[in-house]
Design an enzyme around this catalytic site. Structure first.
Site, short mmCIF file in Angstrom:
data_model
loop_
_atom_site.label_atom_id
_atom_site.label_comp_id
_atom_site.label_asym_id
_atom_site.label_seq_id
_atom_site.Cartn_x
_atom_site.Cartn_y
_atom_site.Cartn_z
N ASP A 42 0.87 -1.16 0.00
CA ASP A 42 0.00 0.00 0.00
C ASP A 42 0.92 1.22 0.00
OD1 ASP A 42 -3.24 0.61 1.57
OD2 ASP A 42 -2.12 1.73 0.06
C1 GLC Z 1 -4.33 4.27 -0.20
C2 GLC Z 1 -5.25 3.14 0.16
C3 GLC Z 1 -5.35 2.06 -0.88
C4 GLC Z 1 -5.21 2.68 -2.26
C5 GLC Z 1 -3.78 3.21 -2.36
C6 GLC Z 1 -3.54 3.91 -3.71
O1 GLC Z 1 -3.60 4.65 0.92
O2 GLC Z 1 -5.02 2.50 1.41
O3 GLC Z 1 -6.61 1.42 -0.71
O4 GLC Z 1 -5.44 1.70 -3.25
O5 GLC Z 1 -3.46 4.11 -1.31
O6 GLC Z 1 -4.30 5.05 -3.80
#
Ligand code: GLC
Length: 736
Positions: A280
């Site tokens: 993430d």
């Molecule tokens: C965010 C979220 C995740 C998302 C990623 C990209 O922090 O936790 O669900 O897909 O970053 O935006």
């Protein structure tokens, strides 16, 4: 070897390989040409800055692209922008390896569908699959290859803002929804410019954050992990999901983005998942504040050795992998394995065959907001809105002389919810006011705000009371702002924000006998224990998306018969959280006939059921269940449990009914839930008609994990087939 010759070599074999869907040869031959720096570049993902969905570590650096040091971007959209950046990679680098472009297409791209907690309330996997197909078409038309969806985190704490993004509290419903999204996004051929790669997230346990506080610690036994939180991920992977994203949280003392047990032992070794795993947003870096990594280099080593392939925005793999490999702290074979997974996905998407396939200005223009996509959005909204209460059968409304009141009555922004990708918040969405005005042909129907979503100022009450006084019926649209749910949006209170509840009470007090319809727009279960007493009818609309206002108006006036049922329990108050139907019985189960007596597991100060239970929802039709049967048989050598029930529509209105099968394993080697959903069917039953609904289970469907082993045990099981999870399990059978 000249790039052009290489690419010609690759392309000539790719088209042949396309049919075989096996790119081993192409991947291996490309990797033989790659330097270690180019290999590491494939593991690096930067944000294009078009949207900021987390702390930005570094801006787009075109030089890094030209040096082959970036393999993927997120948050970079439109046919033009993706084509421009792709040209840099394909025509500006030594080997011309195309970029992989990802984006959060969670419940739609430009056309926005109901939030996922609403979509799961439809209990219609085929419809959810359709929404994912349509979302993929719009996203792929704007140059996107990969969506960070579906979010399949089981969640039971409405204080957690991200409960809005998932499919609710239940394992079985969650599995069916995960499969539907994956099939919708990926279709049968990832190389088509209308399909995109899915990403199962957030692996693992993110929805069990302590106290419902986002990013907080997660701690659970291995049985709970395997029986509750892992199954939706396994279902999505079995449905063919090509990628997975790790979560921010610690799971059993180790951050999920560096957790060898969950990533390597379970995901890779037990499940044999050969897809791409992405972190993430800076979740690798966050192992430092977690207290699990001493510094960026240590964090990179821990994540990469746990087989996390791609570093989203952390810039740690680019910074340290080469050094770690040269020091022997990581093997080149590990790097090759990751790069192989990343390149395979790029081949599967057809990016080597035609790197610009998804960046087509003409297709972009003809796809966005296409009529069939908008139609799918209104149908999804129709089927996601839950009728929670309809006292005195005030709905469908008979009069068009209504007062429309509330801070969300003419809203065109929050209505599309959080994580609304490129959804328009400035007028494209159909508000409740527009929906009603159109349906009633009342062009001058105006909403009276009465108050704001979050304020203590009641000066607007007067105008609202005046409007209510003049009308024959009242429609109030209350709820949350869309930024009160989603990421980093945990709330300690699950009451209606501000003084909206006071406004409702005032309107009710001055209009005690006037039909009053409460429409809720929210991203989580709310404590509406007081509100339901001040309204005749209650519609849970969630954030219903671009076409939401039309669907709400249709339901209020009976043009659409509501059919959704809750995918998540509504607690009596936040003190009851977590409350969910599939809890354990305890040794002193509450006695419903004497709930507050004789030393039982209950709260003294509240009723001990949820306000509204999982699987609950009303219809304008009336359905009667009878003749629940079980026929144990052997089909093709497999023991099958063939359940059936008769469901009759005793009303004069055709409608859907969501028929649910619940089972309890009465005594097992570990305690099992009091009830578990093991099947559901959404059936259309015409007025006066009766249908037989069947469910077929095998022994496997009754099994569970215990100490790392999946078991099916003989014994007694109770069951029932019912309209919701409140039903007693009045039937039983024995499994030999
Ligand atoms: C965010 C979220 C995740 C998302 C990623 C990209 O922090 O936790 O669900 O897909 O970053 O935006």
């Amino acid at each position: 070897m000249k790039k052009s010759l290489l690419l010609i070599g690759l392309l000539s074999s790719v088209s042949f390989a396309q049919q075989q869907k096996d790119y081993t040869k192409q991947v291996d031959s490309l990797m033989q040409l790659m330097t270690i720096e180019e290999k590491i570049g494939q593991t690096v993902q930067f944000s294009g800055g078009w949207d900021v969905t987390g702390p930005t570590v570094s801006d787009v650096n075109e030089d890094l692209v030209k040096q082959g040091q970036i393999g993927s971007f997120l948050n970079l959209v439109t046919a033009k922008a993706t084509k421009d950046i792709q040209k840099l990679a394909v025509e500006g680098t030594r080997l011309g390896i195309p970029l992989l472009i990802g984006y959060d297409v969670i419940h739609g791209y430009k056309t926005i569908f109901p939030i996922n907690l609403g979509l799961s309330s439809s209990w219609n996997p085929q419809l959810v699959q359709l929404t994912a197909e349509k979302a993929a078409e719009e996203a792929a038309a704007e140059g996107i290859h990969w969506t960070f969806s579906p979010m399949v985190d089981i969640a039971r704490d409405p204080r957690w803002g991200r409960i809005s993004e998932g499919s609710g509290e239940d394992v079985y419903l969650g599995k069916k929804m995960a499969e539907a999204y994956v099939r919708g996004y990926q279709g049968d051929d990832l190389s088509l410019p209308t399909t995109i790669a899915a990403c199962m997230k957030h692996y693992i346990g993110y929805g069990a954050a302590l106290a419902g506080r986002d990013y907080n610690t997660v701690d659970m036994g291995d049985n709970e992990l395997r029986n509750t939180y892992l199954p939706p991920f396994k279902a999505g992977i079995d449905a063919g999901a090509r990628t997975l994203m790790t979560s921010f949280n610690v799971i059993n003392d180790v951050p999920a983005s560096g957790n060898k047990y969950t990533l390597k032992d379970i995901l890779r070794d037990e499940w044999g998942f050969e897809g791409l795993v992405v972190s993430d947003y800076t979740s690798i870096n966050e192992m430092i504040p977690h207290g699990y990594a001493a510094d960026g280099k240590d964090a990179a080593q821990k994540s990469f050795s746990a087989t996390l392939d791609m570093d989203m925005m952390g810039d740690l793999y680019r910074s340290y992998l080469k050094e770690l490999i040269e020091e022997g702290a990581l093997s080149i074979e590990l790097l090759d394995d990751s790069v192989r997974r990343i390149l395979t996905l790029k081949f599967e998407l057809g990016l080597f065959e035609d790197p610009y396939r998804y960046s087509d200005l003409d297709r972009e223009a003809e796809t966005i907001y296409r009529s069939d996509i908008l139609e799918a959005a209104v149908e999804a909204a129709r089927q996601s809105i839950v009728l929670l209460q309809n006292n005195k059968a005030v709905l469908p409304l008979k009069t068009s002389n209504i007062a429309l009141i509330g801070p969300l009555a003419d809203d065109q922004s929050s209505i599309i919810g959080d994580w609304a990708a490129k959804g328009d918040r400035k007028g494209k969405a159909i508000s409740v006011q527009e929906g009603l005005s159109e349906l009633l042909q009342l062009p001058n129907l105006k909403a009276v705000q009465g108050t704001k979503i979050e304020t203590s100022d009641s000066s607007g009450f007067k105008a609202a009371l005046k409007a209510a006084k003049k009308a024959e019926a009242i429609v109030m649209v209350l709820g949350e702002d869309s930024n009160m749910s989603g990421e980093a949006a945990s709330r300690s209170s699950i009451n209606l924000p501000g003084n909206q509840s006071d406004l409702l009470a005032e309107i009710r007090k001055h209009n005690p006998n006037k039909p009053l319809v409460l429409v809720l727009m929210n991203g989580r279960p709310l404590d509406i224990t007081a509100e339901v007493k001040n309204a005749d009818a209650v519609l849970e609309a969630w954030f219903p998306g671009t076409m939401g206002g039309q669907a709400i108006a249709e339901i209020i006036y009976g043009k659409t018969n509501p059919s959704a049922k809750l995918a998540i329990s509504f607690p009596v108050n936040v003190g009851q959280v977590p409350v969910f139907y599939s809890n354990k019985t305890t040794g002193r189960p509450m006695n419903p006939k004497n709930p507050k007596g004789d030393y039982r597991s209950f709260y003294q100060d509240i009723p001990n059921k949820p306000l509204f239970s999982f699987g609950y929802g009303l219809s304008y039709s009336k359905f009667e269940y009878s003749n629940v049967t079980l026929d144990k048989k052997v089909e093709n050598g497999v023991e099958v449990l063939d359940f059936s029930v008769s469901v009759k529509n005793t009303s004069k209105i055709d409608g859907y009914e969501i028929v649910q099968l619940y089972i309890q394993d009465v005594a097992a080697s570990i305690t099992r839930p009091a009830k578990e959903l093991k099947g559901f069917e959404k059936v259309w039953i015409k007025a006066g008609e009766e249908q037989t609904v069947r469910f077929k289970l095998t022994r496997e469907d009754l099994g569970f994990w215990n100490q790392g082993e999946f078991k099916v045990e003989a014994g007694t099981f109770k069951f029932n087939i019912a309209p919701n999870s409140d039903a007693d399990l009045t039937n039983s059978f024995t499994l030999e």
